[in-house]
Design an enzyme around this catalytic site. Structure first.
Site, PDB file in Angstrom:
ATOM      1  N   HIS A 103      53.430 -15.760 -46.374  1.00 15.03           N
ATOM      2  CA  HIS A 103      54.704 -15.110 -46.050  1.00 15.03           C
ATOM      3  C   HIS A 103      55.858 -15.738 -46.833  1.00 15.03           C
ATOM      4  O   HIS A 103      56.655 -15.030 -47.464  1.00 15.03           O
ATOM      5  CB  HIS A 103      54.923 -15.244 -44.535  1.00 15.03           C
ATOM      6  CG  HIS A 103      56.256 -14.810 -44.025  1.00 15.03           C
ATOM      7  ND1 HIS A 103      56.420 -13.763 -43.152  1.00 15.03           N
ATOM      8  CD2 HIS A 103      57.516 -15.296 -44.233  1.00 15.03           C
ATOM      9  CE1 HIS A 103      57.701 -13.622 -42.860  1.00 15.03           C
ATOM     10  NE2 HIS A 103      58.388 -14.548 -43.503  1.00 15.03           N
ATOM     11  N   GLU A 104      55.938 -17.070 -46.802  1.00  8.76           N
ATOM     12  CA  GLU A 104      57.075 -17.743 -47.418  1.00  8.76           C
ATOM     13  C   GLU A 104      56.994 -17.746 -48.944  1.00  8.76           C
ATOM     14  O   GLU A 104      57.972 -17.426 -49.634  1.00  8.76           O
ATOM     15  CB  GLU A 104      57.183 -19.186 -46.909  1.00  8.76           C
ATOM     16  CG  GLU A 104      57.383 -19.319 -45.410  1.00  8.76           C
ATOM     17  CD  GLU A 104      58.700 -18.743 -44.922  1.00  8.76           C
ATOM     18  OE1 GLU A 104      59.590 -18.454 -45.743  1.00  8.76           O
ATOM     19  OE2 GLU A 104      58.830 -18.564 -43.696  1.00  8.76           O
ATOM     20  N   HIS A 139      58.409 -13.686 -49.435  1.00  3.82           N
ATOM     21  CA  HIS A 139      59.818 -13.817 -49.836  1.00  3.82           C
ATOM     22  C   HIS A 139      59.957 -14.158 -51.322  1.00  3.82           C
ATOM     23  O   HIS A 139      60.980 -13.829 -51.936  1.00  3.82           O
ATOM     24  CB  HIS A 139      60.494 -14.914 -49.005  1.00  3.82           C
ATOM     25  CG  HIS A 139      60.691 -14.550 -47.571  1.00  3.82           C
ATOM     26  ND1 HIS A 139      61.218 -13.343 -47.162  1.00  3.82           N
ATOM     27  CD2 HIS A 139      60.418 -15.247 -46.423  1.00  3.82           C
ATOM     28  CE1 HIS A 139      61.275 -13.304 -45.848  1.00  3.82           C
ATOM     29  NE2 HIS A 139      60.795 -14.448 -45.370  1.00  3.82           N
ATOM     30  N   GLU A 142      61.808  -9.468 -43.663  1.00  6.23           N
ATOM     31  CA  GLU A 142      60.769 -10.158 -42.890  1.00  6.23           C
ATOM     32  C   GLU A 142      59.516  -9.293 -42.801  1.00  6.23           C
ATOM     33  O   GLU A 142      58.392  -9.803 -42.877  1.00  6.23           O
ATOM     34  CB  GLU A 142      61.279 -10.502 -41.486  1.00  6.23           C
ATOM     35  CG  GLU A 142      62.362 -11.557 -41.454  1.00  6.23           C
ATOM     36  CD  GLU A 142      61.951 -12.863 -42.121  1.00  6.23           C
ATOM     37  OE1 GLU A 142      60.762 -13.216 -42.079  1.00  6.23           O
ATOM     38  OE2 GLU A 142      62.830 -13.532 -42.699  1.00  6.23           O
TER      39      GLU A 142
END
Length: 338
Positions: free
Chosen positions: A138-139, A143, A194
Site C-alpha cells: 500500500h505505502e 501511494h 487511499e
C-alpha cells in the site's frame, strides 16, 4: 512532527498536527528494503499502461518503526510522505511502517464478527502477517505509483497521441499550471487515494514472489493472500460505522475506501463474494460474509485490476468529474442497509 494528514478536514485540505517518538525495527526494515529493491520489477505488474506510470522510480527509504509514543487523533499503521503527488512525482517520497501498531491493533483475539468459524480461525492466525504485506505494498507501490499528466504551454509530460484505455479516445485531460491533485479532487481526494493504494496492495499481493519477500511461502502464502482479501471485505462492512445517515456523509477516508472496494467485489458477481442476512446465535439479525477463494484469481482479481485502472486513469488525467461519479456511486449506503 507537523501538520500532515487532511483526513479530518471536510474540505480535504488542512493538515492535522501529529508527532511521534519511535525506534527502528532493523529486522523488519530489511524486509521492506528488499521490497524497495524489487519495486521496479513489481511496478509493471500494476494493471494500467506503462505510459501512466512515472518515468523513473525514485527509490525511497522504507523503514519499520516501533512507536514509543504518538500524539494525534489516531495512530496509523503506515505513513507515506509527503502527501503532495507533484512532489512525489518529481522529488520522491519516504515510507515508514509502524510495526508494533500492526501487532497491537490488528491482532485478532476475540471472535470476528460476520464470518464463519473457519474464516475466524484464519483471521486469528494470519491477519497480522497479511496486514504487514498489505501495508508494505500500500505505502510503497500504492501511494508511490502512478503518473500525473501535466501540460505547460505546448509541452506535455506524456506521449502525444496517447489514448485513454477506458474510452479508446485521445487523452484530453491533464493538470494545467498551478493545478494539483489536491486542488482538483479536494474533498474526495484523501479517500480516493487511499482506495487506490489499497487496491494496489490487493492486486500485487497475488503476484508471484511477493509474499516470499516477507518470509511466507507455500500454504502460509496462500492463506495470507486469502486473509488479506477477506480482511478488506470485513473492514468494508465494519467501516459503515463511520458513515453518518443524518448527513449521508462518510466521516473517515479509509473506511469509505474499503466500503467502495467491498462494492467492487460484490459487483464482480459469479458468486465470488456474498454478504447475506442471517439469524445470529442470539436469535437477532446478523450478517455472514462468504468469499469463494477458488474464484479469487479469475473473478476477484480481474475486478480489482479493472477498477484500479479506472482509479489511475481518472487520477492521471485530472478527471475529477469522472472519478467522483464512479466513486460516489460505489460509496452509497442504502437506507435499508442492503
Amino acid at each position: 512532527i507537523g501538520f500532515i494528514e487532511t483526513y479530518r478536514d471536510p474540505a480535504g485540505m488542512r493538515g492535522e498536527f501529529e508527532g511521534f517518538v519511535s525506534m527502528v525495527n532493523k529486522k523488519m526494515s530489511e524486509k521492506f528494503q528488499t521490497l524497495v529493491d524489487k519495486a521496479e520489477e513489481l511496478l509493471p505488474q500494476l494493471p494500467w499502461p506503462a505510459e501512466f506510470e512515472k518515468d523513473k522510480f525514485l527509490r525511497p527509504d522504507f523503514t519499520s518503526l516501533d512507536v514509543l509514543t504518538f500524539a494525534g487523533s489516531g495512530v496509523p499503521a503506515g505513513i507515506n510522505i509527503p502527501n503532495y503527488d507533484e512532489i512525489r512525482q518529481s522529488e520522491g517520497f519516504k515510507n515508514v511502517s509502524l510495526g508494533n501498531v500492526l501487532s497491537a491493533s490488528y491482532s485478532v483475539k476475540k471472535r470476528s464478527t460476520f464470518v464463519s468459524d473457519e474464516d475466524d480461525a484464519l483471521l486469528k492466525k494470519y491477519k497480522v502477517p497479511s496486514f504487514e504485506v498489505q501495508v508494505g505494498l500500500h505505502e510503497l507501490l500504492g501511494h508511490g505509483s502512478g503518473k500525473l499528466f501535466y501540460k505547460e504551454g505546448d509541452k506535455l509530460n506524456y506521449p502525444e497521441g496517447l489514448k485513454n484505455p477506458l474510452t479508446g479516445e485521445l487523452i484530453t485531460g491533464f493538470y494545467g499550471p498551478g493545478e494539483t491533485y489536491d486542488s482538483k479532487f479536494t474533498d474526495v481526494g484523501s479517500s480516493y487515494e487511499e482506495c487506490r493504494a489499497e487496491c494496489a496492495g490487493l492486486h500485487l499481493c497475488l503476484a508471484p514472489g511477493v509474499t516470499e519477500i516477507f518470509g511466507f511461502s507455500g500454504e502460509d502464502a496462500e492463506q495470507i493472500k486469502y486473509v488479506n482479501w477477506m480482511s478488506m471485505v470485513h473492514a468494508g462492512v465494519k467501516g459503515v460505522e463511520m458513515f453518518s445517515p443524518g448527513s449521508m456523509e462518510w466521516k473517515q477516508a479509509h473506511s469509505q475506501a474499503r466500503f467502495v472496494i467491498l462494492n467492487v467485489m460484490l459487483e464482480a458477481g459469479e458468486g465470488f463474494l456474498k454478504i447475506e442476512k442471517v439469524e445470529g446465535e442470539d436469535g437477532k439479525p446478523d450478517l455472514m460474509i462468504t468469499m469463494d477463494r477458488s474464484k479469487l484469481s479469475n473473478v476477484g482479481a480481474p475486478a480489482i485490476a479493472n477498477f484500479l485502472t479506472k482509479l489511475q486513469v481518472f487520477k492521471s488525467t485530472g478527471d475529477d468529474k469522472g472519478a467522483r461519479e464512479m466513486y460516489n456511486r460505489l460509496s452509497q449506503v442504502s437506507s435499508e442497509g442492503d
